[in-house]
Structures are given as C-alpha cells and as structure tokens.
Write an enzyme that holds these catalytic residues in place. Sequence first.
Site, PDB file in Angstrom:
ATOM      1  CG  HIS A   8     -65.137 -15.851 -33.351  1.00 20.09           C
ATOM      2  ND1 HIS A   8     -65.155 -15.746 -34.719  1.00 20.09           N
ATOM      3  CD2 HIS A   8     -64.458 -16.987 -33.074  1.00 20.09           C
ATOM      4  CE1 HIS A   8     -64.520 -16.767 -35.258  1.00 20.09           C
ATOM      5  NE2 HIS A   8     -64.087 -17.552 -34.278  1.00 20.09           N
ATOM      6  CD  GLU A  86     -61.093 -23.022 -32.360  1.00 19.74           C
ATOM      7  OE1 GLU A  86     -61.255 -23.769 -31.369  1.00 19.74           O
ATOM      8  OE2 GLU A  86     -61.977 -22.831 -33.224  1.00 19.74           O
TER       9      GLU A  86
END
Length: 201
Positions: A8, A86
């Site tokens: 990202h 994550e």
Amino acid sequence: MNIYLLRHGETDWNCEGRLQGHEDVWMNRKGIAQIENAAEALAGLAVTLDAIITSPLVRARKSAEIVADKTGYQKDKIVIDPLYIERSFGLGEGLTVEERRQKYMDDTYPEMESMILFLERAKTAFYNTINKYHKENNILIAAHGAILKAVMTSVTEGKIVYEADNVQIEPGSIHMIQYQKNTIALYKYSFTEQTFFQFHF
C-alpha cells in the site's frame, strides 16, 4: 503464474515512524499518488489481472481498488483475505520509534504476533492463493510491508531473511513472484527503468 505483490501507499503513520499493524490507517495524498503510479505501471505493461486479493485493512483495500480502476478489473470481484493482514504488533502499535525504544528496548511488544506464527501464516496465505488460482496467470496481492516480506521469506525457505535489509519493500512498490512447477523467481519493478529486475537468492 505471476503473483504481483503491491505494498500500500504511504500513510501519515509511516511518515511519523509509528507501528501500524492492525490499526486501520488511511493512505495520505502521497500514498494514493504512489499507488496510482504503480497501477499505471501495471497498465503500461499490459498486465491482464485474473484476480486481485487484498488485506482487509483500508490502506490495502484502497490500493487494490485503485489498481482495479486503472487496469479494468471489476472492483466487486476483489477478494478480501484476512490472512494477508499486517502483522499484529500488539501494544507497540501506534507508538513512534522513540516511544518504542523507551518502553520496549528489545523490539518485542506485549501481545504481538510471534515470528513463528507470522511466517507460517504468510506461507499458508501464499500457498492457499496458489492452490485456489492455479489456473490463472496474473494475480495481484495488495498488502503490507511486513506480511509481504514474510511471504518472500517463507516461499524462498528462508533464503530471503526476514530481518535482513537486502530486500526493501517501500510504500507503493511492486514485486513479482514467478511461480512455475514449484520453482520460484523473485523480481522487483523499477519505476525509472520501467521493467522488472530479478533478485538472486
């Protein structure tokens, strides 16, 4: 099969050095521009994506949607896979580098996901993707720096060391795993050269 790994774009927490982990932090303007640049690079390579998979966190999901828009992929077909979330950094999340040094000198945070379980999750996520999409040619995974590094560590059986700095995964960067008959090659896209370069491990 080509598996494109997209980190990202930048967030304000990235700039501040804060651990994000499972915190749902949005990309900033620079981060969105980074992903638009990455999406344009993929479109310029005439990559036809057969599947887009994303972490459930908004910074990854928005990255996946930007790529879908630029490459003509239907956004309602984007798959959210919790295994690509994550790493959880427990009580370290939200803290700056200096705050972490003061509270946790050994970079081990209460309630954080253990390295063993983290690497195992990354391996499971990758091979689940391989098994599910084995008939497809081009898969994109939009996720986060730590989990993508863990994927690389797992699929190379530790030849890419997770703690080492020889592989950098910057915000908005694109890596590619070329997977064929259980053999793996790893590449990184150069935005200046507009091509992929192979890592040797």
